[in-house]
Design a protein around this motif. Structure first.
Motif, PDB file in Angstrom:
ATOM      1  N   MET A 157       0.597  -1.326  -0.070  1.00  0.00           N
ATOM      2  CA  MET A 157      -0.083  -0.211   0.112  1.00  0.00           C
ATOM      3  C   MET A 157       0.602   1.213  -0.302  1.00  0.00           C
ATOM      4  N   GLU A 158       1.610   1.184   0.791  1.00  0.00           N
ATOM      5  CA  GLU A 158       2.683   2.369   0.235  1.00  0.00           C
ATOM      6  C   GLU A 158       3.458   2.748  -1.121  1.00  0.00           C
ATOM      7  N   ASP A 159       3.615   1.850  -2.209  1.00  0.00           N
ATOM      8  CA  ASP A 159       3.153   1.382  -3.588  1.00  0.00           C
ATOM      9  C   ASP A 159       2.617   2.430  -4.126  1.00  0.00           C
ATOM     10  N   ASN A 160       1.285   1.635  -3.645  1.00  0.00           N
ATOM     11  CA  ASN A 160       0.126   1.795  -4.350  1.00  0.00           C
ATOM     12  C   ASN A 160      -1.004   1.938  -3.476  1.00  0.00           C
ATOM     13  N   PRO A 161      -1.095   3.909  -3.023  1.00  0.00           N
ATOM     14  CA  PRO A 161      -1.958   4.810  -2.087  1.00  0.00           C
ATOM     15  C   PRO A 161      -2.833   4.853  -2.264  1.00  0.00           C
TER      16      PRO A 161
ATOM     17  N   ILE B 243      -0.210   4.241   4.599  1.00  0.00           N
ATOM     18  CA  ILE B 243      -1.075   5.301   4.108  1.00  0.00           C
ATOM     19  C   ILE B 243      -1.861   3.855   4.543  1.00  0.00           C
ATOM     20  N   MET B 244      -1.567   2.457   4.579  1.00  0.00           N
ATOM     21  CA  MET B 244      -2.779   1.267   4.806  1.00  0.00           C
ATOM     22  C   MET B 244      -3.435   1.602   5.744  1.00  0.00           C
ATOM     23  N   GLY B 245      -2.131   1.953   7.318  1.00  0.00           N
ATOM     24  CA  GLY B 245      -3.303   1.963   8.672  1.00  0.00           C
ATOM     25  C   GLY B 245      -3.638   3.533   8.648  1.00  0.00           C
ATOM     26  N   CYS B 246      -3.055   4.572   7.696  1.00  0.00           N
ATOM     27  CA  CYS B 246      -4.044   5.638   7.643  1.00  0.00           C
ATOM     28  C   CYS B 246      -4.977   5.596   7.262  1.00  0.00           C
ATOM     29  N   THR B 247      -5.599   4.841   6.217  1.00  0.00           N
ATOM     30  CA  THR B 247      -6.437   5.073   5.784  1.00  0.00           C
ATOM     31  C   THR B 247      -7.366   3.773   6.303  1.00  0.00           C
ATOM     32  N   LYS B 248      -7.207   3.252   7.212  1.00  0.00           N
ATOM     33  CA  LYS B 248      -8.851   2.336   7.983  1.00  0.00           C
ATOM     34  C   LYS B 248      -8.583   3.090   9.225  1.00  0.00           C
ATOM     35  N   ARG B 249      -7.625   4.224   9.640  1.00  0.00           N
ATOM     36  CA  ARG B 249      -8.152   5.347  10.625  1.00  0.00           C
ATOM     37  C   ARG B 249      -9.415   6.370  10.286  1.00  0.00           C
ATOM     38  N   LEU B 250      -9.006   6.652   8.585  1.00  0.00           N
ATOM     39  CA  LEU B 250      -9.707   7.659   8.344  1.00  0.00           C
ATOM     40  C   LEU B 250     -11.531   6.953   8.031  1.00  0.00           C
ATOM     41  N   ALA B 251     -11.543   5.645   7.645  1.00  0.00           N
ATOM     42  CA  ALA B 251     -12.954   4.873   7.771  1.00  0.00           C
ATOM     43  C   ALA B 251     -13.040   4.984   8.717  1.00  0.00           C
TER      44      ALA B 251
END
Length: 632
Positions: free
Chosen positions: A387-391, A431-439
């Protein structure tokens, strides 16, 4: 010649004798007992004052045999499998024979054949018949065991094993393996010194306190393996007997587990896996509350063919839900799950749907067609370096997909949406952790009187797709090397069934808008995990199989946050589930930033998108990543 004899033995003696033959043998033994008693009566007829001994003889033999046959039939004693006879079965014979003897006395009295010593004749007959029937069975059992032992002793497939401990489960396990074609139990192995040289069920007990004791027992009995009755025993001995066994090159086996929903053994004796050592004692969950909450309802699971999603489907299938909607975009895993559910849960009403949470029309079709009452949202991209490579894809699936599911729950009046989040959403470094926090922020910002929104956070699950354990296992099977990112890296672990049980338990507690965090136990050092897996596979770390340190991957950190910190959470009625303290966001603000991030991600404007994410989630600080430049 021995092989042919062994095949003949397996064919003839491992089958159960027909009930008709057993009935005939028991009646024959009762007749023999009556005949012996009759001969004694004839011999002592003068002393016993038997009038007309000849007539008494025919009446006695006929009545006693007929009454015994009648009672054996009524009490079904002929259905008892001889090789598995127990004390309770002897009691059944005793009651049957007692009834038969009383019936003999009644019939003799009615026929005018009662005289002063008839009671003595009846008592002798009862004792002799019980002796012959029980002795016959004991001889049969001992003969069977001796023949089985002789054919098993030279078997190449027979493993000589000891069972850990002398608990009730251990003794029961020894009984189940008594006539096994695969395991020869030569003793119990216990850390309790006071039990040394005792015996249980004619099996000796040996104590150990050091590696030398285990090595001595291994050599003395040519041991192949140690069998543990349950997982808690393995975890108790993780840093003692497990290590001794590895040094002595003993296999570690575990007995079948019992499924809590159906209370049946799930599998046979198997090799111990590292998951058994890392797991924890069985979680007490409120099955009645869970069944009350979900039974009879239409339930949808997104990401249904993933590690968590598929296990949720299995557990839901056992609690009587009305319909299960499987939603996933992975065709082959979905196909495999469909076959599994069709095979194991034949009465389950389920619908497999190929669909993507990013596609709002496809979601709408599912909601308007089946109107799910409960939605478990497990669909997500979870691999940190990828996910760092595909944000942009991480944002579209983890954030926009979650928004789409939540919006459909609102639109169609779904009773509850349970979102599966992650420990990486706490102070995210990738990135992955942040997208889950945003959700999480979006879902928790929704104000609804009809739909409850529940979020659950937990860490790594053992054996999930892409986790370190399957990766290490694959590397070990290939002969190494095993790659660990850093010698000091640690992670929290939880078994997949444990996590899913807690998810459903948390869903029964919530009144809406709560973020539940799970007690993940103690952190595990990944380097130690790799070494233990190598040892369980029968190899020596750094000698047979090398361990190589590859360095931290993009977005990865040495340790994960403690989810259930008392300072940051509130307790619930379950000791392993707590409610997180989180900053609240207004729905209008959440709606706005989600729309902004959707535009940026669809247009693949990565720098602007990541910068905006860091503005919305100020605790998002990239680690070992190219996005660290945006933190300055």
């Amino acid at each position: 010649m021995k092989d042919k004899l062994r095949q003949l033995f397996d064919k003839v003696f491992t089958r159960y004798v027909s009930t008709g033959l057993i009935f005939a043998l028991d009646v024959s033994l009762s007749f023999v007992s009556a005949l012996i008693v009759d001969l004694a009566v004839q011999y002592f007829s003068g002393f016993l004052m038997v009038p007309d001994p000849g007539a008494f003889s025919w009446v006695w033999l006929l009545v006693s045999t007929a009454s015994a046959a009648l009672m054996f039939w009524l009490f079904k004693s002929y259905r008892i499998i001889i090789r598995h006879s127990s004390l309770s079965d002897v009691n059944r014979f005793a009651v049957a024979m007692l009834c038969a003897t009383v019936l003999d006395g009644v019939v003799l009295a009615l026929l005018g054949r009662w005289f002063p010593f008839t009671w003595a004749i009846l008592m002798a007959y009862f004792i002799l018949c019980m002796f012959l029937i029980v002795s016959f069975r004991m001889v049969m059992v001992r003969s069977y065991e001796e023949m089985l032992r002789r054919f098993r002793v030279n078997s190449k497939n027979l493993q000589r094993v000891m069972i850990y401990n002398t608990s009730d489960k251990a003794i029961a396990l020894a009984g189940r393996l008594h006539n096994s074609k695969h395991y020869n139990v030569v003793g119990f192995m216990t850390p309790v010194a006071s039990e040394d040289l005792m015996s249980t069920n004619r099996i000796p007990v040996y104590s150990f306190s050091s590696k030398e004791d285990v090595a001595e027992l291994t050599e003395k009995f040519a041991l192949n393996a140690i069998i543990f009755p349950n997982e808690s025993d393995i975890r108790q001995e993780a840093h003692r007997l497990v290590e001794y066994a590895a040094d002595c090159q003993l296999k570690l086996l575990i007995a079948p587990t019992i499924d809590e929903y159906s209370n049946i053994a799930m599998q046979g004796v198997r090799n111990v896996k590292v998951e058994d050592l890392l797991g924890r004692d069985e979680i007490a969950i409120s099955m009645d509350k869970i069944k009350e909450r979900f039974s009879g309802k239409v339930v949808m699971v997104t990401g249904a063919s993933g590690s968590i999603g598929s296990e949720l489907c299995r557990q839901l299938a056992r609690i009587g839900i009305k319909k299960l909607i499987l939603y996933d975009n992975a065709e082959t895993p979905m196909h495999n799950l469909r076959l599994e559910l069709e095979d194991k849960y034949k009465d389950l009403n389920f619908v497999p749907v190929i669909g993507d949470v990013r596609q709002e029309p496809r979601l709408d079709y599912v909601f308007r067609t089946w109107h799910p009452q409960v939605v478990f949202h497990a669909a997500a991209y979870k691999h940190v370096p990828l996910m760092e490579d595909n944000p942009c894809e991480a944002v579209l699936v983890n954030l926009i997909g979650s928004r789409n599911v939540a919006d459909k729950c609102l639109e169609y009046g779904t009773e509850m949406m349970v979102m599966i989040s992650t420990d990486k959403a706490v102070n995210p470094t990738n990135i992955m952790g942040c997208t889950k926090r945003l959700a999480e922020i979006y879902v928790q910002s929704i104000n609804s009187t009809t739909t409850r929104f529940v979020t659950t956070r937990f860490g790594n699950v053992l054996g999930s797709n892409g986790s370190v354990i399957p990766r290490f296992r694959e590397q070990i099977e290939k002969g190494g090397p095993v790659t660990v990112t850093h010698p000091d890296i640690t992670r929290f672990f939880m078994t997949i069934p444990e996590a899913c049980r807690l998810v459903m338990e948390a869903a029964t507690m919530s009144e809406g808008k709560d973020i539940f965090v799970f007690d993940m136990g103690e952190p595990v050092k990944i380097d130690h995990l790799a070494r233990r897996m190598i040892e369980l596979a029968g190899f020596v770390p750094d000698k047979d199989i090398k361990i190589v340190y590859s360095g931290l991957r993009p977005g990865e950190k040495l340790y994960e946050e403690v989810l259930s910190d008392v300072e940051n959470t509130d307790p619930t009625q379950h000791d392993r589930i707590r409610i997180a303290h989180v900053r609240e966001y207004a729905y209008e603000d959440a709606l706005k930033f989600v729309a902004e991030l959707e535009v940026l991600s669809r247009e693949v404007r990565i720098p602007e998108m990541v910068k905006r994410m860091k503005q919305i989630v100020p605790e998002f600080k990239s680690n070992n990543s190219k996005f660290e430049a945006y933190d300055k």
